[in-house]
Design a protein around this motif. Structure first.
Motif, PDB file in Angstrom:
ATOM      1  N   ASN A 111       0.873  -1.155   0.000  1.00 31.27           N
ATOM      2  CA  ASN A 111       0.000   0.000   0.000  1.00 31.27           C
ATOM      3  C   ASN A 111       0.922   1.221   0.000  1.00 31.27           C
ATOM      4  OD1 ASN A 111      -2.043   1.837   0.366  1.00 31.27           O
ATOM      5  ND2 ASN A 111      -2.558   1.173   2.455  1.00 31.27           N
ATOM      6  N   MET A 112       1.174   1.765  -1.180  1.00 31.66           N
ATOM      7  CA  MET A 112       2.222   2.780  -1.298  1.00 31.66           C
ATOM      8  C   MET A 112       1.762   3.950  -2.152  1.00 31.66           C
ATOM      9  SD  MET A 112       6.068   2.332  -2.946  1.00 31.66           S
ATOM     10  CE  MET A 112       6.979   1.814  -1.490  1.00 31.66           C
ATOM     11  N   ILE A 113       2.146   5.140  -1.740  1.00 34.12           N
ATOM     12  CA  ILE A 113       2.007   6.296  -2.627  1.00 34.12           C
ATOM     13  C   ILE A 113       3.358   6.990  -2.718  1.00 34.12           C
ATOM     14  CG2 ILE A 113      -0.452   6.662  -2.165  1.00 34.12           C
ATOM     15  CD1 ILE A 113       0.329   9.044  -0.382  1.00 34.12           C
ATOM     16  N   ALA A 114       3.474   7.851  -3.717  1.00 30.90           N
ATOM     17  CA  ALA A 114       4.715   8.603  -3.885  1.00 30.90           C
ATOM     18  C   ALA A 114       4.443  10.081  -3.666  1.00 30.90           C
ATOM     19  CB  ALA A 114       5.270   8.381  -5.293  1.00 30.90           C
ATOM     20  N   VAL A 115       5.350  10.739  -2.963  1.00 32.20           N
ATOM     21  CA  VAL A 115       5.329  12.198  -2.856  1.00 32.20           C
ATOM     22  C   VAL A 115       6.551  12.694  -3.625  1.00 32.20           C
ATOM     23  CG1 VAL A 115       5.658  14.140  -1.287  1.00 32.20           C
ATOM     24  CG2 VAL A 115       4.025  12.349  -0.713  1.00 32.20           C
ATOM     25  N   SER A 150       7.849  18.440   0.753  1.00 34.75           N
ATOM     26  CA  SER A 150       7.536  17.054   0.408  1.00 34.75           C
ATOM     27  C   SER A 150       7.667  16.121   1.601  1.00 34.75           C
ATOM     28  CB  SER A 150       8.448  16.586  -0.730  1.00 34.75           C
ATOM     29  OG  SER A 150       9.808  16.666  -0.345  1.00 34.75           O
ATOM     30  N   LEU A 151       8.768  16.242   2.315  1.00 36.36           N
ATOM     31  CA  LEU A 151       9.035  15.253   3.363  1.00 36.36           C
ATOM     32  C   LEU A 151       8.062  15.430   4.537  1.00 36.36           C
ATOM     33  CD1 LEU A 151      10.924  12.893   3.849  1.00 36.36           C
ATOM     34  CD2 LEU A 151      12.607  14.481   4.790  1.00 36.36           C
ATOM     35  N   VAL A 176      12.930  13.491  -2.611  1.00 38.22           N
ATOM     36  CA  VAL A 176      13.366  14.829  -2.217  1.00 38.22           C
ATOM     37  C   VAL A 176      14.373  15.314  -3.249  1.00 38.22           C
ATOM     38  CG1 VAL A 176      14.557  16.175  -0.447  1.00 38.22           C
ATOM     39  CG2 VAL A 176      13.043  14.290   0.226  1.00 38.22           C
ATOM     40  N   GLY A 177      14.085  16.438  -3.873  1.00 38.41           N
ATOM     41  CA  GLY A 177      15.041  16.995  -4.820  1.00 38.41           C
ATOM     42  C   GLY A 177      16.222  17.587  -4.082  1.00 38.41           C
ATOM     43  N   ASP A 178      17.401  17.521  -4.680  1.00 41.55           N
ATOM     44  CA  ASP A 178      18.554  18.061  -3.958  1.00 41.55           C
ATOM     45  C   ASP A 178      18.549  19.589  -3.967  1.00 41.55           C
ATOM     46  OD1 ASP A 178      19.143  17.946  -6.661  1.00 41.55           O
ATOM     47  OD2 ASP A 178      21.196  17.234  -6.416  1.00 41.55           O
ATOM     48  N   PRO A 221      12.467   8.052   2.398  1.00 45.33           N
ATOM     49  CA  PRO A 221      12.974   9.224   1.680  1.00 45.33           C
ATOM     50  C   PRO A 221      13.983   8.790   0.627  1.00 45.33           C
ATOM     51  CG  PRO A 221      13.269   9.421   4.094  1.00 45.33           C
ATOM     52  CD  PRO A 221      12.981   7.983   3.773  1.00 45.33           C
ATOM     53  N   ILE A 222      13.824   9.372  -0.539  1.00 41.60           N
ATOM     54  CA  ILE A 222      14.774   9.106  -1.628  1.00 41.60           C
ATOM     55  C   ILE A 222      15.322  10.456  -2.070  1.00 41.60           C
ATOM     56  CG2 ILE A 222      15.078   8.156  -3.944  1.00 41.60           C
ATOM     57  CD1 ILE A 222      12.519   6.425  -3.332  1.00 41.60           C
ATOM     58  N   LEU A 223      16.545  10.712  -1.675  1.00 40.58           N
ATOM     59  CA  LEU A 223      17.171  11.981  -2.055  1.00 40.58           C
ATOM     60  C   LEU A 223      17.669  11.846  -3.485  1.00 40.58           C
ATOM     61  CD1 LEU A 223      18.278  14.825  -1.310  1.00 40.58           C
ATOM     62  CD2 LEU A 223      20.361  13.669  -0.521  1.00 40.58           C
TER      63      LEU A 223
END
Lengths: 799, 799
Positions: free
Chosen positions: B91-95, B163-164, B183-185, B213-215
Motif C-alpha cells: 500500500n504505497m504512494i509517492a510524494v 515534500s518530506l 526529495v530533490g537536492d 525518503p529518496i534523495l
C-alpha cells in the motif's frame, strides 16, 4: 564527537590542569557569578539590588518575566569569549540565538561598561543596578530578549531561527571579524536554522571572517525536550560533521571543570580558525572548503539556579526554562530566591557602592573590543555609501512611448553590474537570490563577479567562484538572513526573488521591519542601508508556471508595517526601474520593495521623464492623455497593468473618438495613502488633481485590488475608484490569458470605462457584446495555438 | 555511506547478477523508456505522438515548458516502486518533491491506466497520447509540475520544501502505508526541508506507516549545482546518519547496473522497514527509535537525454534542467529531438494504435495498488467524520454577561480533550503546535493522550509518549506540513500557534489554499477536512513578550485568498470559541482561522446565545444596547476589542446618560464583505440593519484597521466607520498599555464616540482633557507599579 564523548568521559578521572591558572579561573568564575547574579536580579527584583537587607515581597516585581534557563550558559560563554578577545586582541561580536536570553547580555554589557555608555542613567553603581533590575521587562523598560536596545546585538531573540544566517551575513567581507553565534537547541529545530548550517559552503576564509557556532545543548524548550539533546551525542556529532563542521563537545555540570574545558576548547578552535584563515590567505589550502570548528556546549538548563522547588526538580529540567521560582505569597519561595542570589556571594563581587570590583572587572576587554561596543554591531557607524554609477548611462533610448521593447530587469542587471564593479574594492555590496539571479535576468553581474561557492566544482559549472559576490542558494531564508546580517553590520545589498515565493520570508521581514522601527528611536543606533527587494518573475508573467507561482500579496504584507519604515515601488518600465533602484540603494533604514517584470515589454518613459515621474511618485502621462477635465481616469500601477491600460486607451480612442481620457501612472504606491498615514502620501489637493473629485477612475493594479482601496478609502473620489487586479485566478496558460482570467485585460478595462461614463451608457450593450465575442476568439485561439493572438503579442502603442 | 562509496566502487568490476532476471530487467527497462518517451513528448509535441512520420516544426509546441532534468530519475523510481508494490502487495504512494517533475508522473499514471480513469478523454491510444502531449503546459491544460490535477498526488511540486513533511503527515496513523518521498537536492536546501528530516523522531513504527525518503542527487538546480551534490558522499552520509537515517547509495549512469542496484536496494530497504515495524509491533524493539533506511539516488541530470547540444554538454549538467533543446528554427535541433525520442524505440513499446504493449503494461500494479489510484492520495475518499462531543457540556455557565472570567483556550482545551478521547479508536485526529500546546492552555488534552516522541526520554519529562497524538516541535513548518499531509490523506487536525509567528508558514498556507481552490474544480477530488488554525497568544496579550511577538497580520494574508476557501473567526469569549471550533472541525475543504485569547477574561454569552451569535456571524448585543435607532454603533471583533468596547460603553453611559448606544459584535469576519465577494457576506439590508446607514460606527478591531476598511468599503455606511486596531505599536509593557499604545483603549473608544455624535460636540473638549489626564495617570501608574491600574485589572461589566 571526535574530541568528545569517550575522551571526555575520562577527563574527570584524569583532569588536565587546563589553560586557566587558578587565579584566572577564580576571577573568571567570579565574573560569571556576577553576571548570573545580575541576571537573576533583573528577572526578580525592583529594589534592594545588593541584598543589603533581607529580601521582602516589596522588593520583588509584581509580574515575573524573563527566561532564566538559557542565561547561565550565555553568561559563561560571554566571560570566556572576553578572555579570548583580551588574550588574542580579537575583533569579535556575539549573536545570541536562544529566545529571551536578554538578562545575560544586558548583565554582561553592564559589567563591561558598554551598557552605561549607551544608557548613562543605568550607572555602574548601586542606583544604576537598581534601575538595571527594574527596567527589565518593565513597562517602558527593555524586552526580555536580546533586542535592538541591547548594546552589541545585531539579532533579536524573539522569533527564533535566524541567528546563524545573521552571523554569516555579518562576517561576509569582514575578514578580521569573528562572530560567536550561540544557537539554541530549541531554535535549532526551526527550518531556517536547520538549513543555515550550510552557510559554510558560501564562506571564503580568505576574504570573509569566521563564524564560530556554539550549539547550546540546554536540553529543553518551553515544555519539551529538544530534538538535538535527545538523539545521543554520536548522532549529533554525525549531524554536525554532515553539515561540514568539526564539532567540539564541552559538557559538564562542575563549574571548575567546565571552565577549564571551555577555555581549552576555545583556544583550540581559535587556533583552528586562524590556521584555516592563514592557509586560505597564503593560498596553501589548495582552494579546498575547510571544515570549520563548532562547539556543542552541554550544561544544565538553569545551571546554578534552584535545584528543587516545591519538591520538584528544576535545575537541568524544562522547569528552569522561564522563572524557576514564582508565587511569592509563599514565604519559602522568598527565602529560596534570597538563598539563590546570595549563593553568588554578591558582596565579594560588588563593593558597597554597587561597583563591580576591579579584580573581576579588569578581565573585560576595553573600548571597541568589548562585544557591547564593537562597531560591527551598530553597522550604521561603519556604513560607507555605495559609489553609484550613473543609471542614465544604462537608460533605454526611446524614440517615443511604446516604440521599443526592453526587459526591465535585464536593463537593471547592466547597472547592477556597474554597481558591483564600482564597489569591488570597498567590498560592501552583494546580490542575493534563491537560484534565480539569471532566471530574473540579472546575469550581467557575472561579467564582473561570480557566485560565491566553496563546495566542490565541476568542469561544467559556470560563474562559480570563491570570490563571487552573488549569493545563490535555494533558500529564501538564507538569502534574507544573510542580507540582514550584512546590512546590520553596515553594508549594502539587494535580494531578487520570485514574487510568489518571497512570502517564505514574510515573518523575517516582519522582524527586520520591527528592528528598523525600534532602532529609529534609539539615538545611538545609526541608520543602516535599506533592505531592498526586487520582486520579479511576478504574478502576471508566471502564466507558464501556473497558479502555485502566482501571488502578489507580499506588498500587502509589507504595507501593514510601520509607514516610516516601508516603501513600495511599481516601476512601469526599464527606465523607471533604474531610477527607483538607484534611489533605493541610496536610501537608509527602510524596507524597499520593487516589483518589476523580466520579460521584454514596451517602454514608456525616456530617462529624464522617468526620473521626474519617480520623483513625483505618481503623475499624469500627458502624452497619452487629453488636456483638461477627462471623462475617465485610466490609472495604473505595475508594468503589466500599465501595458493593458495603454492598450485599453488605444481601444477607447478607436471606438469612442470623442472620449477624453487621462492616464495616471503610480510608481510609488504609498503616494496613494493620506499624508497622515505615510510620509509619501499625496496631500488631498495633489491627489484630487490627479484622480479628480468626481470622475470615474479605472485603476489597473499589479496586486490584489483591495490594497488600493485600503490605501485610498479616505480620498475624496474613492467611491468612483474601480480597481482591477489579481483576484487569485490563474493556471498554466498564456500571458494575456492571465489578465483575462483576472478581468485586467485591455478589453475589460475599456469596457469598464465605457460603463462608467454617463454619456456613453447607450453604447454599453454593443460594447459588452463585442467584449464577449473577443473573449470567445481569445479562448479559441489559445486552445488551438497554445499562445496569444498575434495582435496581442505584437500590439504596439500608437497615437 | 555504510552501504556505499567504497563498496559500490567495486560493483562494476564484480557485478552481482542482481535481483532482476534478464527478462524482468528487459521489461522494466522498456517501461522506463516508455515513461521517458511520454515525458519528452509532453514537453515538446503537439502532434505526431508516435513519430509515425518525420518530425516537423508544426509538430512541436510553440512554447516549450517543463523540466526534463529531474524526470528520468522520477520515471526510474516509479517503475521500480511498481515492481516492489506488485511483488509485496504494498500500500504505497509517492510524494514527488522536485519541482516541475509533472511529465514523469503524468506519463506513469497514464501508462498504468489511472490517468485515463480520471480523465477519460485522455485515452490509452494514439489519440489519447496526442491529447496527453498537447495538454501539458498548454493553456487550459495541466501544469508542468506535479499538481492537484495529477492522480496519486498529495503534493504540488511548485514551491519547494514541503515534500518530506507531507510524507510524514500522510503516514501518521496509517500503519499499512508506505510513502516513497522523492526529495530533490535543490529542494533539500530550503529551510522547511532541512528540518523535515527530523520528522523521524515523531514517527512510531508500531502505530504509523513508513516514509522512505529518496534523495534525488540530480546535481543541479536551475543555474547552480546543489549543495548536497557537492559536499562529497562521505559528508552526505554523515549528514543523513546525523538526521537518524541509514542511507543507501544508488549511483550510476549505466541503466542496466542502476536497475539491478536500485532493485536490490529497494528490496533491502523494504526488508528493513518491515523488520523495524515487526519489532515495534511485537514489542521486541524495546521502545528504541529505529534508524530508518533512506536512499540516495545519484544519476545524471536529464539522463538518457541529449548529451551535447550546440557543442555544449547537456546530460548530467544544469543545462538539462528545463528544456534541453530549444529554438527549432535550427533544423539540426529538430533532427536531434527526433533522434532523442526514437532512441526510446517507441514502436517496440506502443502498438500501432498507441496502446502500451502488454508485455510492459502488465508490470504495473492493478486497481487501488496503482500509485495513481491509491485512495490515500485522494483523502476525501477515505474521510470519516469526527465523532464530536457536545461542546455545550463544556460551556462556561454565566449568571449574566461580564460576570465571570474564563480562559477561552483553556475551556476549548477541555472540549478538545474529549474530541481526542472520542476519536481515539478511529485514530484520525491530532493536535499540532510549535512547543506551545500548554503555553496556549490546551493542556487538558494530556489527560487522554501524550506528545508524540520517539527520541530519548528522561525521568523529568512529562506527557511524552510513543503513542501521543499531540505533535510538538519547534518548527511551524513541520506543524503545518505534517498537518497538511494528515488532512490530504483524509484525517482531521488543529494547529495552535502564537499569532505573530504563524507568518512563518504564510507561504505554505498560500500553497494549501491554492490546492483547495483547484481541487474544488476537480470532480474526482473529494473534499477533505478543513485546515484549522487556532491563533492565540495574540497581539494584545503579548505585552510581556514585546514587539517581536506582536503581529495580527496573518488574517490579512488569509483574507487575500479565494473567498470560497477561507474563513476567519474572532470569537469574543469561551462559549463562542467552543461553537466556532466545533463548526470548524465539522467543515470541509476550508482554511479556518480562529483567533482567541488564552488569558482569563470576562465572558459575555451563555452557550445558547453563543451558538445563535456564531450562526449569524455578527449581531447586535441587545443586552448592552439601547432599543431603536442609536446615536452610535460600538462595533467590535476579537476578544480584547470586545472587552474594551464593553468598558467604553459603560464609560459612555456613566458620563453621557442620555446616549443611545448599539453594540455590534462580529465573530465571522467575512460577514463584513459584500455577498458578491464572499458567501458569508451579509446582504446589504442585513448589514445596514446592524451598522445603520448614517450613524457613526466606532469599530474596535483585533487586527490592522485597514482590513475592516478593505472588507467594508462598498457598504452604505462605510464613510462613517471609524476603525481602531493594531497600528504596529507595542513594546514590553502591560496588557492595558498595549491597547493604549494603539488607541484601542476604552477611553479612546468612548472619546471617539463622543467626537462623532453631533449633539455631543460641545462636550468634546472637556472629555478630551479628561482623556489625557487619564492617560497621564495610567503612564505614571505602570511606570511605578509595573502593572495595570487596579481599576483596569478589576474592571467588570455592569448595567
Amino acid at each position: 564527537m571526535r574530541h568528545a564523548p569517550a575522551e571526555l568521559a575520562e577527563r574527570p578521572a584524569d583532569p588536565a590542569p587546563g589553560p586557566l591558572s587558578p587565579e584566572l579561573l577564580r576571577r573568571m568564575h567570579g565574573y560569571w557569578r556576577a553576571a548570573n547574579y545580575l541576571s537573576v536580579g533583573q528577572i526578580y527584583l525592583r529594589a534592594n539590588p545588593l541584598l543589603e537587607r533581607p529580601l521582602t515581597i516589596a522588593d520583588v516585581k509584581p509580574r515575573l518575566l524573563g527566561h532564566w534557563g538559557t542565561t547561565p550558559g550565555l553568561n559563561l560563554l560571554y566571560v570566556h569569549l572576553n578572555r579570548l578577545i583580551v588574550e588574542h586582541d580579537l575583533n569579535m561580536i556575539a549573536v545570541i540565538g536562544p529566545g529571551h536570553g536578554g538578562p545575560g547580555l544586558v548583565a554582561n554589557t553592564w559589567l563591561e561598561g558598554s551598557y552605561t555608555e549607551r544608557y548613562p542613567a543605568i550607572e555602574r553603581s548601586r542606583n544604576g543596578m537598581e534601575r538595571l533590575f527594574r527596567q527589565f521587562s518593565w513597562p517602558g523598560g527593555i524586552p526580555s530578549h536580546v533586542a535592538p536596545e541591547t548594546p552589541g546585538s545585531i539579532h533579536e531573540g524573539g522569533e527564533l531561527g535566524y541567528s546563524l544566517a545573521h552571523a554569516y551575513g555579518a562576517v561576509f567581507d569582514n575578514p578580521d571579524l569573528i562572530v560567536a553565534c550561540v544557537v539554541g537547541d530549541g531554535e535549532a529545530e526551526t527550518g531556517a536554522l536547520a538549513t543555515s548550517w550550510h552557510s559554510n559552503k558560501f564562506l571564503n576564509p580568505a576574504r570573509d571572517g569566521a563564524v564560530l557556532p556554539i550549539l547550546h545543548l540546554n536540553g529543553f524548550k518551553i515544555a519539551n525536550p529538544t530534538i538535538l539533546a535527545r538523539i545521543g551525542l554520536d548522532e549529533l556529532d554525525e549531524l554536525m560533521r554532515g553539515y561540514g563542521y568539526d564539532p567540539y563537545l564541552v559538557e559538564g555540570d562542575d563549574p571548575e571543570e567546565v571552565h577549564q574545558l571551555l577555555a581549552a576548547t576555545l583556544d583550540t578552535v581559535l587556533a583552528e580558525i586562524r590556521a584555516i584563515q592563514a592557509a586560505a590567505r597564503d593560498g596553501s589550502d589548495g582552494g579546498e572548503r575547510p571544515r570549520w570548528p563548532m562547539i556543542v556546549l552541554k550544561t544544565p538548563k538553569g545551571w546554578t539556579g534552584p535545584k528543587i522547588v516545591d519538591g520538584k526538580p528544576v535545575e537541568g529540567t524544562w522547569r528552569a526554562h522561564q522563572v524557576p521560582i514564582a508565587d511569592f505569597d509563599d514565604p519559602e519561595h522568598l527565602r529560596q530566591l534570597e538563598e539563590w542570589m546570595l549563593s553568588y556571594r554578591p558582596a565579594e563581587l560588588f563593593d558597597e557602592c554597587g561597583k563591580f570590583r576591579d579584580e573581576y572587572a579588569s578581565l573585560a576587554p576595553t573600548g571597541h573590543r568589548r562585544m557591547g561596543s564593537n562597531p560591527h554591531a551598530n553597522g550604521g557607524e561603519l556604513l560607507v555609501p555605495l559609489s553609484l554609477p550613473d543609471f542614465r548611462d544604462h537608460a533605454v533610448a526611446l524614440p517615443g512611448p511604446g516604440q521599443v521593447k526592453a526587459a526591465a530587469t535585464a536593463v537593471l542587471g547592466g547597472w547592477l553590474r556597474d554597481v558591483m564593479a564600482y564597489n569591488m574594492d570597498a567590498a560592501n555590496f552583494r546580490l542575493f537570490g534563491p537560484d534565480e539571479t539569471a532566471s530574473n535576468r540579472l546575469q550581467s553581474v557575472y561579467d564582473v563577479t561570480g557566485k560565491a561557492w566553496m563546495a566542490e566544482t565541476e568542469a561544467v559549472d559556470e560563474n562559480l567562484s570563491r570570490d563571487g559576490r552573488v549569493m545563490e542558494v535555494l533558500s529564501e531564508h538564507l538569502c534574507q538572513g544573510w542580507l540582514e546580517g550584512y546590512l546590520l553590520t553596515g553594508r549594502h545589498g539587494l535580494f531578487s526573488c520570485y514574487e510568489a515565493f518571497v512570502h517564505i520570508v514574510d515573518s523575517m521581514l516582519n522582524q527586520h521591519a520591527k528592528w528598523l522601527k525600534v532602532t529609529r528611536t534609539i539615538p545611538w543606533r545609526k541608520p543602516i542601508a535599506s533592505l531592498n527587494y526586487l520582486l520579479t518573475s511576478h504574478v502576471w508573467r508566471q502564466d507558464h508556471n501556473g497558479l502555485s507561482h502566482q501571488d502578489p500579496g507580499f506588498i500587502d504584507h509589507v504595507a501593514n508595517k510601520k509607514a516610516d519604515v516601508v516603501r513600495i515601488y511599481l516601476p512601469p518600465d526599464a527606465n523607471t526601474l533604474l531610477s527607483v533602484a538607484s534611489h533605493c540603494l541610496r536610501s537608509r533604514h527602510y524596507v524597499n520593495v520593487i516589483v518589476a517584470g523580466k520579460n521584454p515589454e514596451w517602454q514608456w518613459l525616456g530617462i529624464d521623464e522617468a526620473v521626474r515621474h519617480c520623483t513625483a511618485g505618481a503623475g499624469i502621462w500627458e502624452w497619452a492623455s487629453d488636456a483638461g477635465e477627462p471623462d475617465v481616469v485610466m490609472a495604473c500601477a505595475g508594468d503589466v497593468p500599465t501595458l493593458e491600460t495603454m492598450a485599453a486607451v488605444m481601444l477607447l480612442r478607436e471606438f469612442v473618438p470623442d472620449i477624453r481620457i487621462r492616464v495616471v501612472n503610480v510608481v510609488d504606491l504609498m503616494v496613494l495613502q493620506p499624508q497622515s498615514e505615510h510620509p509619501h502620501g499625496l496631500d488631498e489637493r495633489a491627489f484630487d488633481a490627479l484622480f479628480t473629485t468626481d470622475k470615474p477612475v479605472i485603476f489597473a493594479f499589479h496586486g490584489y485590488p483591495s490594497l488600493v482601496h485600503k490605501l485610498t478609502y479616505r480620498r475624496t473620489n474613492h467611491a468612483n475608484i474601480h480597481v482591477r487586479g489579481y483576484k487569485e485566478e490563474g493556471t498554466t496558460t498564456t500571458p494575456f490569458d492571465m489578465v483575462v482570467l483576472n478581468d485586467l485585460d485591455r478589453y475589460r478595462l475599456a469596457l469598464d470605462a465605457i460603463e462608467r461614463i454617463p454619456r456613453l451608457r447607450d453604447r454599453v450593450t454593443a460594447e459588452t457584446d463585442r467584449y464577449w465575442a473577443m473573449m470567445e476568439r481569445h479562448k479559441l485561439y489559445i486552445a488551438e495555438h497554445g499562445d496569444d493572438l498575434p495582435e496581442i503579442r505584437d500590439w504596439q502603442w500608437k497615437r
